[in-house]
Design a protein around this motif. Structure first.
Motif, PDB file in Angstrom:
ATOM      1  N   GLY A 116      -1.164  -0.939  -3.824  1.00 28.08           N
ATOM      2  CA  GLY A 116      -2.480  -0.431  -3.480  1.00 28.08           C
ATOM      3  C   GLY A 116      -2.446   1.062  -3.218  1.00 28.08           C
ATOM      4  O   GLY A 116      -1.486   1.575  -2.643  1.00 28.08           O
ATOM      5  N   GLU A 117      -3.492   1.744  -3.649  1.00 26.17           N
ATOM      6  CA  GLU A 117      -3.640   3.175  -3.391  1.00 26.17           C
ATOM      7  C   GLU A 117      -5.009   3.436  -2.784  1.00 26.17           C
ATOM      8  O   GLU A 117      -5.972   2.702  -3.048  1.00 26.17           O
ATOM      9  CB  GLU A 117      -3.480   3.984  -4.680  1.00 26.17           C
ATOM     10  CG  GLU A 117      -2.063   3.995  -5.244  1.00 26.17           C
ATOM     11  CD  GLU A 117      -1.119   4.908  -4.467  1.00 26.17           C
ATOM     12  OE1 GLU A 117      -1.604   5.753  -3.677  1.00 26.17           O
ATOM     13  OE2 GLU A 117       0.113   4.783  -4.671  1.00 26.17           O
ATOM     14  N   ASN A 118      -5.107   4.500  -1.976  1.00 26.92           N
ATOM     15  CA  ASN A 118      -6.356   4.839  -1.296  1.00 26.92           C
ATOM     16  C   ASN A 118      -7.175   5.889  -2.021  1.00 26.92           C
ATOM     17  O   ASN A 118      -8.382   5.978  -1.810  1.00 26.92           O
ATOM     18  CB  ASN A 118      -6.063   5.350   0.122  1.00 26.92           C
ATOM     19  CG  ASN A 118      -5.846   4.231   1.108  1.00 26.92           C
ATOM     20  OD1 ASN A 118      -5.110   3.284   0.819  1.00 26.92           O
ATOM     21  ND2 ASN A 118      -6.483   4.327   2.266  1.00 26.92           N
TER      22      ASN A 118
ATOM     23  N   GLY B 270       1.318  -1.701   4.284  1.00 27.65           N
ATOM     24  CA  GLY B 270       1.889  -0.394   4.007  1.00 27.65           C
ATOM     25  C   GLY B 270       3.127  -0.103   4.820  1.00 27.65           C
ATOM     26  O   GLY B 270       4.249  -0.109   4.319  1.00 27.65           O
TER      27      GLY B 270
ATOM     28  N   ARG C  70      -2.801  -6.500   2.678  1.00 25.50           N
ATOM     29  CA  ARG C  70      -2.552  -5.127   2.249  1.00 25.50           C
ATOM     30  C   ARG C  70      -1.570  -4.485   3.239  1.00 25.50           C
ATOM     31  O   ARG C  70      -1.950  -4.115   4.341  1.00 25.50           O
ATOM     32  CB  ARG C  70      -3.868  -4.341   2.202  1.00 25.50           C
ATOM     33  CG  ARG C  70      -4.976  -5.088   1.433  1.00 25.50           C
ATOM     34  CD  ARG C  70      -6.308  -4.310   1.462  1.00 25.50           C
ATOM     35  NE  ARG C  70      -6.738  -3.922   2.784  1.00 25.50           N
ATOM     36  CZ  ARG C  70      -7.461  -4.691   3.606  1.00 25.50           C
ATOM     37  NH1 ARG C  70      -7.849  -5.906   3.227  1.00 25.50           N
ATOM     38  NH2 ARG C  70      -7.795  -4.260   4.798  1.00 25.50           N
TER      39      ARG C  70
ATOM     40  N   MET D 293      -3.179  -6.372   7.578  1.00 23.87           N
ATOM     41  CA  MET D 293      -2.293  -5.263   7.260  1.00 23.87           C
ATOM     42  C   MET D 293      -0.971  -5.462   8.007  1.00 23.87           C
ATOM     43  O   MET D 293      -0.698  -6.554   8.498  1.00 23.87           O
ATOM     44  CB  MET D 293      -2.983  -3.944   7.602  1.00 23.87           C
ATOM     45  CG  MET D 293      -4.244  -3.723   6.757  1.00 23.87           C
ATOM     46  SD  MET D 293      -5.072  -2.117   6.986  1.00 23.87           S
ATOM     47  CE  MET D 293      -5.795  -2.347   8.618  1.00 23.87           C
TER      48      MET D 293
ATOM     49  N   VAL E 206      -7.666   0.340  -2.723  1.00 24.38           N
ATOM     50  CA  VAL E 206      -7.947  -0.241  -1.409  1.00 24.38           C
ATOM     51  C   VAL E 206      -8.663   0.723  -0.476  1.00 24.38           C
ATOM     52  O   VAL E 206      -9.060   0.339   0.620  1.00 24.38           O
ATOM     53  CB  VAL E 206      -6.653  -0.761  -0.746  1.00 24.38           C
ATOM     54  CG1 VAL E 206      -6.021  -1.861  -1.579  1.00 24.38           C
ATOM     55  CG2 VAL E 206      -5.647   0.374  -0.510  1.00 24.38           C
TER      56      VAL E 206
ATOM     57  N   VAL F  22       0.857  -1.193   0.000  1.00 25.58           N
ATOM     58  CA  VAL F  22       0.000   0.000   0.000  1.00 25.58           C
ATOM     59  C   VAL F  22       0.887   1.235   0.000  1.00 25.58           C
ATOM     60  O   VAL F  22       1.595   1.519   0.968  1.00 25.58           O
ATOM     61  CB  VAL F  22      -0.952  -0.015   1.207  1.00 25.58           C
ATOM     62  CG1 VAL F  22      -1.815   1.246   1.203  1.00 25.58           C
ATOM     63  CG2 VAL F  22      -1.839  -1.262   1.169  1.00 25.58           C
ATOM     64  N   SER F  23       0.836   1.951  -1.107  1.00 26.45           N
ATOM     65  CA  SER F  23       1.799   3.032  -1.341  1.00 26.45           C
ATOM     66  C   SER F  23       1.189   4.424  -1.244  1.00 26.45           C
ATOM     67  O   SER F  23       1.737   5.389  -1.785  1.00 26.45           O
ATOM     68  CB  SER F  23       2.453   2.847  -2.714  1.00 26.45           C
ATOM     69  OG  SER F  23       1.485   2.627  -3.735  1.00 26.45           O
ATOM     70  N   LYS F  24       0.066   4.542  -0.533  1.00 28.48           N
ATOM     71  CA  LYS F  24      -0.520   5.868  -0.335  1.00 28.48           C
ATOM     72  C   LYS F  24       0.478   6.766   0.391  1.00 28.48           C
ATOM     73  O   LYS F  24       1.217   6.322   1.286  1.00 28.48           O
ATOM     74  CB  LYS F  24      -1.816   5.769   0.467  1.00 28.48           C
ATOM     75  CG  LYS F  24      -1.630   5.306   1.901  1.00 28.48           C
ATOM     76  CD  LYS F  24      -2.931   5.349   2.682  1.00 28.48           C
ATOM     77  CE  LYS F  24      -2.696   4.936   4.134  1.00 28.48           C
ATOM     78  NZ  LYS F  24      -3.928   5.038   4.955  1.00 28.48           N
TER      79      LYS F  24
END
Length: 214
Positions: free
Chosen positions: A55-57, A208, A206, A190, A81, A34-36
């Protein structure tokens, strides 16, 4: 070995160990980074290390980073995501490969109109929390039936357990709901709890913080 490669190796090893405990194959678990709020440079370090699922938010943030990165790494699989606004359905359908947060009928309608045909996870409000999105457990059978009728491809269920509670019972409940409603995918777990999620059947985790912070 770079820091990104070291983290990727550690996470893959932890997933493999958890899968072994539960007598599963690690290949049955997709690891999404998750790369937000992460820069393109940080993401590229992971890409160079071999990570391909991200994944991005938020749609707008993803639009600023991923077209250029995907031009260099065309085999990337991009997952949405976070909560998705219905008015962003067209943009999401054009950018993402997988959506994890289908949580209401209006979004399903918008995605169908946008021509979305990718794997879709239905988000379940597994802890019945007022502040969280997701379909209630009671409404889930009707929502799944309506979503299938609309032509969307249901890949599985997604949930985020209450933050102050032991997550394992919620993971077990989501797995039970998936079996009851004949869906195979489980997007759960997570950075702090992905090992438990894998042992209880997660097919997607997922992650991050564990990818980007020491």
């Amino acid at each position: 070995m770079s820091d990104a490669a070291t983290r990727l190796h550690a996470i893959r090893s932890a997933v493999a160990e958890a899968a072994k405990v539960s007598r599963r194959e690690a290949s049955g678990v997709t690891i999404v980074a998750v790369s937000k709020n992460r820069s393109a440079a940080e993401i590229e370090e992971l890409l160079q290390a071999g990570q391909r699922h991200f994944g991005e938010n938020r749609v707008q943030e993803a639009q600023t980073k991923w077209p250029a990165l995907r031009a260099r790494y065309p085999d990337v699989v991009l997952h949405m995501v976070g909560q998705l606004q219905s008015n962003k359905a067209d943009d999401a359908a054009a950018l993402f490969d997988v959506i994890h947060s289908l949580d209401r009928p209006s979004l399903g309608t918008a995605l169908a109109k946008a021509g979305w045909s990718g794997p879709t996870y239905v988000q379940v409000n597994i802890g019945e929390e007022e502040q969280k999105g997701g379909v209630t457990i009671a409404y889930l059978p009707t929502f799944l039936a309506d979503t299938r009728e609309a032509g969307l491809a249901i890949a599985g269920l997604m949930a985020i357990p209450p933050s102050e509670m032991e997550p394992s019972p919620y993971f077990a409940l989501l797995a039970k709901l998936a079996r009851r409603h004949d869906v195979s995918g489980l997007s759960m777990g997570m950075s702090g709890d992905f090992r438990s999620a894998v042992m209880l059947g997660a097919t997607v985790v997922r992650i991050g913080t564990a990818f980007f912070e020491d």
